[in-house]
Motif scaffolding. Sequence first.
Motif, PDB file in Angstrom:
ATOM      1  N   VAL A 131      26.080  33.219  75.393  1.00 53.60           N
ATOM      2  CA  VAL A 131      26.019  34.357  75.969  1.00 53.60           C
ATOM      3  C   VAL A 131      25.338  33.868  77.462  1.00 53.60           C
ATOM      4  O   VAL A 131      24.194  33.593  77.381  1.00 53.60           O
ATOM      5  CB  VAL A 131      25.503  35.587  75.127  1.00 53.60           C
ATOM      6  N   PRO A 132      26.058  33.861  78.303  1.00 54.15           N
ATOM      7  CA  PRO A 132      25.959  33.420  79.941  1.00 54.15           C
ATOM      8  C   PRO A 132      25.239  34.761  80.580  1.00 54.15           C
ATOM      9  O   PRO A 132      25.719  35.782  81.081  1.00 54.15           O
ATOM     10  CB  PRO A 132      26.736  33.678  80.548  1.00 54.15           C
ATOM     11  N   LEU A 133      24.007  34.461  80.897  1.00 55.42           N
ATOM     12  CA  LEU A 133      23.242  35.165  81.714  1.00 55.42           C
ATOM     13  C   LEU A 133      22.537  34.654  83.324  1.00 55.42           C
ATOM     14  O   LEU A 133      21.961  33.558  82.919  1.00 55.42           O
ATOM     15  CB  LEU A 133      22.259  35.694  80.652  1.00 55.42           C
ATOM     16  N   GLN A 182      28.798  40.636  72.608  1.00 52.97           N
ATOM     17  CA  GLN A 182      28.208  41.369  71.500  1.00 52.97           C
ATOM     18  C   GLN A 182      28.687  39.853  70.357  1.00 52.97           C
ATOM     19  O   GLN A 182      29.926  39.348  69.980  1.00 52.97           O
ATOM     20  CB  GLN A 182      29.163  42.537  70.901  1.00 52.97           C
ATOM     21  N   GLY A 183      27.671  39.473  69.611  1.00 56.25           N
ATOM     22  CA  GLY A 183      28.600  38.870  68.565  1.00 56.25           C
ATOM     23  C   GLY A 183      27.163  37.693  69.091  1.00 56.25           C
ATOM     24  O   GLY A 183      27.175  36.654  67.809  1.00 56.25           O
ATOM     25  N   ALA A 184      27.229  37.696  69.703  1.00 51.54           N
ATOM     26  CA  ALA A 184      26.670  36.492  70.470  1.00 51.54           C
ATOM     27  C   ALA A 184      25.789  35.502  70.338  1.00 51.54           C
ATOM     28  O   ALA A 184      24.712  36.862  69.582  1.00 51.54           O
ATOM     29  CB  ALA A 184      27.071  35.319  71.824  1.00 51.54           C
ATOM     30  N   ASN A 185      24.742  34.203  69.328  1.00 52.40           N
ATOM     31  CA  ASN A 185      23.486  34.502  68.885  1.00 52.40           C
ATOM     32  C   ASN A 185      22.872  33.200  69.525  1.00 52.40           C
ATOM     33  O   ASN A 185      21.661  32.611  69.802  1.00 52.40           O
ATOM     34  CB  ASN A 185      23.557  33.606  68.108  1.00 52.40           C
ATOM     35  N   VAL A 186      23.926  32.605  70.642  1.00 54.04           N
ATOM     36  CA  VAL A 186      22.880  31.403  72.260  1.00 54.04           C
ATOM     37  C   VAL A 186      23.169  31.796  73.381  1.00 54.04           C
ATOM     38  O   VAL A 186      23.637  32.064  73.858  1.00 54.04           O
ATOM     39  CB  VAL A 186      23.373  29.805  71.580  1.00 54.04           C
ATOM     40  N   LEU A 187      21.529  32.511  74.079  1.00 52.88           N
ATOM     41  CA  LEU A 187      21.543  32.745  75.461  1.00 52.88           C
ATOM     42  C   LEU A 187      21.531  31.531  76.189  1.00 52.88           C
ATOM     43  O   LEU A 187      20.363  30.335  76.318  1.00 52.88           O
ATOM     44  CB  LEU A 187      20.257  33.411  75.647  1.00 52.88           C
ATOM     45  N   ALA A 188      21.724  31.392  77.557  1.00 50.67           N
ATOM     46  CA  ALA A 188      22.293  30.096  78.354  1.00 50.67           C
ATOM     47  C   ALA A 188      21.720  30.902  79.774  1.00 50.67           C
ATOM     48  O   ALA A 188      21.979  31.753  80.096  1.00 50.67           O
ATOM     49  CB  ALA A 188      23.908  29.854  78.713  1.00 50.67           C
ATOM     50  N   VAL A 189      20.590  30.726  80.083  1.00 49.11           N
ATOM     51  CA  VAL A 189      19.805  31.099  81.424  1.00 49.11           C
ATOM     52  C   VAL A 189      19.638  30.026  82.656  1.00 49.11           C
ATOM     53  O   VAL A 189      19.583  29.165  82.558  1.00 49.11           O
ATOM     54  CB  VAL A 189      18.342  31.732  80.999  1.00 49.11           C
ATOM     55  N   ASN A 190      19.043  30.693  83.278  1.00 47.92           N
ATOM     56  CA  ASN A 190      18.613  29.827  84.527  1.00 47.92           C
ATOM     57  C   ASN A 190      16.929  29.497  84.475  1.00 47.92           C
ATOM     58  O   ASN A 190      17.069  29.042  83.499  1.00 47.92           O
ATOM     59  CB  ASN A 190      18.829  30.529  85.645  1.00 47.92           C
ATOM     60  N   ASP A 191      16.281  29.531  85.708  1.00 50.52           N
ATOM     61  CA  ASP A 191      14.894  28.719  86.310  1.00 50.52           C
ATOM     62  C   ASP A 191      14.200  30.152  86.128  1.00 50.52           C
ATOM     63  O   ASP A 191      14.526  30.801  86.032  1.00 50.52           O
ATOM     64  CB  ASP A 191      14.832  28.709  87.389  1.00 50.52           C
ATOM     65  N   ASN A 192      13.070  29.544  85.332  1.00 50.84           N
ATOM     66  CA  ASN A 192      12.160  30.703  84.618  1.00 50.84           C
ATOM     67  C   ASN A 192      11.926  32.415  83.870  1.00 50.84           C
ATOM     68  O   ASN A 192      11.523  33.287  84.533  1.00 50.84           O
ATOM     69  CB  ASN A 192      11.097  31.290  86.486  1.00 50.84           C
ATOM     70  N   PHE A 193      12.823  31.484  83.055  1.00 52.83           N
ATOM     71  CA  PHE A 193      12.840  33.232  82.706  1.00 52.83           C
ATOM     72  C   PHE A 193      11.712  33.980  81.896  1.00 52.83           C
ATOM     73  O   PHE A 193      11.771  32.538  80.878  1.00 52.83           O
ATOM     74  CB  PHE A 193      14.400  32.227  81.495  1.00 52.83           C
ATOM     75  N   GLY A 194      12.007  35.324  81.614  1.00 53.04           N
ATOM     76  CA  GLY A 194      10.808  35.596  80.946  1.00 53.04           C
ATOM     77  C   GLY A 194       9.604  35.424  80.977  1.00 53.04           C
ATOM     78  O   GLY A 194       8.347  35.558  80.883  1.00 53.04           O
ATOM     79  N   CYS A 195       9.384  35.210  83.071  1.00 51.67           N
ATOM     80  CA  CYS A 195       7.987  35.505  83.721  1.00 51.67           C
ATOM     81  C   CYS A 195       8.397  37.166  83.418  1.00 51.67           C
ATOM     82  O   CYS A 195       8.628  38.242  83.053  1.00 51.67           O
ATOM     83  CB  CYS A 195       8.647  35.225  84.832  1.00 51.67           C
ATOM     84  N   VAL A 224      24.203  25.258  84.296  1.00 51.60           N
ATOM     85  CA  VAL A 224      25.305  25.643  84.899  1.00 51.60           C
ATOM     86  C   VAL A 224      26.825  25.387  84.305  1.00 51.60           C
ATOM     87  O   VAL A 224      27.358  26.417  84.250  1.00 51.60           O
ATOM     88  CB  VAL A 224      24.985  25.897  86.370  1.00 51.60           C
ATOM     89  N   ASP A 225      26.552  24.409  84.077  1.00 52.26           N
ATOM     90  CA  ASP A 225      28.301  23.766  83.146  1.00 52.26           C
ATOM     91  C   ASP A 225      28.228  24.316  81.801  1.00 52.26           C
ATOM     92  O   ASP A 225      29.233  24.613  81.215  1.00 52.26           O
ATOM     93  CB  ASP A 225      27.660  22.585  82.567  1.00 52.26           C
ATOM     94  N   LEU A 226      26.932  25.034  81.218  1.00 57.56           N
ATOM     95  CA  LEU A 226      26.381  25.333  80.208  1.00 57.56           C
ATOM     96  C   LEU A 226      27.565  26.888  80.548  1.00 57.56           C
ATOM     97  O   LEU A 226      28.273  27.815  79.378  1.00 57.56           O
ATOM     98  CB  LEU A 226      25.318  25.647  79.077  1.00 57.56           C
ATOM     99  N   GLN A 227      27.002  27.493  80.653  1.00 60.43           N
ATOM    100  CA  GLN A 227      27.272  28.960  81.788  1.00 60.43           C
ATOM    101  C   GLN A 227      28.322  29.225  81.780  1.00 60.43           C
ATOM    102  O   GLN A 227      29.844  29.743  81.285  1.00 60.43           O
ATOM    103  CB  GLN A 227      26.329  29.368  82.543  1.00 60.43           C
ATOM    104  N   GLU A 228      29.033  28.532  82.473  1.00 55.89           N
ATOM    105  CA  GLU A 228      30.540  28.145  83.089  1.00 55.89           C
ATOM    106  C   GLU A 228      31.632  27.923  81.960  1.00 55.89           C
ATOM    107  O   GLU A 228      32.415  29.069  81.638  1.00 55.89           O
ATOM    108  CB  GLU A 228      30.186  27.509  83.880  1.00 55.89           C
ATOM    109  N   PHE A 229      30.663  27.158  80.892  1.00 57.66           N
ATOM    110  CA  PHE A 229      31.876  27.276  79.892  1.00 57.66           C
ATOM    111  C   PHE A 229      31.837  28.143  78.720  1.00 57.66           C
ATOM    112  O   PHE A 229      32.841  27.922  78.440  1.00 57.66           O
ATOM    113  CB  PHE A 229      31.133  25.760  78.955  1.00 57.66           C
TER     114      PHE A 229
END
Length: 216
Positions: A32-34, A83-96, A144-149
């Motif tokens: 899931v790309p965020l 829905q149903g995805a389990n690998v989250l793809a994020v960018n910089d400083n996630f969870g601040c 970014v490549d992972l999110q685009e994929f």
Amino acid sequence: MTDDAPGSAGDDAPETDDAAVPAIRRVAGTGVPLRGDDVDTDQILPARFLKAVTFDDMGEYAFYDQRRDADGELNDHPFNEYQGANVLAVNDNFGCGSSREHAPQGLMRWGVEAIVGESFAEIFEDNCKSLGIATLAVDHEDAVDLQEFIEANPDAGIEVDVRAETVRYDGRAVEGDVPDAMREALLEGIWDTTAVMRTNLDRAKAVNDSLPYTDD
């Protein structure tokens, strides 16, 4: 899907005191790309839901406000679309932001088992470790490549390998970094410290009894 079968961490993996705390060598599933830097814990889990007395419904509250339009209807937020995805793809400083444990609890209960991104807030990352959520830090271009994929191939398989510190997809193996403490805890099955202590009550009691500042 986490790879937590007995011995899945490899033939040289240390034995845990109890199988209730599984060793986690890899996480496989879909993504899931965020997109966006500095996604804070108040976005992940809005503060008004902290009053809940258990974490049971936290998955429903993950990105609650971002997932709805001005009329309260569900929009096209990734957590609605993937829905149903389990690998989250994020960018910089996630969870601040706030160190609230509710944020990773919400992600876990929504279904997230691993997060791949550019960087993570330290306390958020440690809270992920305590829940058995693997985090893998990768370069900006790789994130970014992972999110685009994922956006182009929402049903494609993705694998986060904790031992190798890689994310594999589309025939690629992208190298990243899993913090040493997290990597050790996941591979050895000691990430759930409460469960580990529960299965070692005799040892914990012996330590308690040996301390001069504890009551009998």
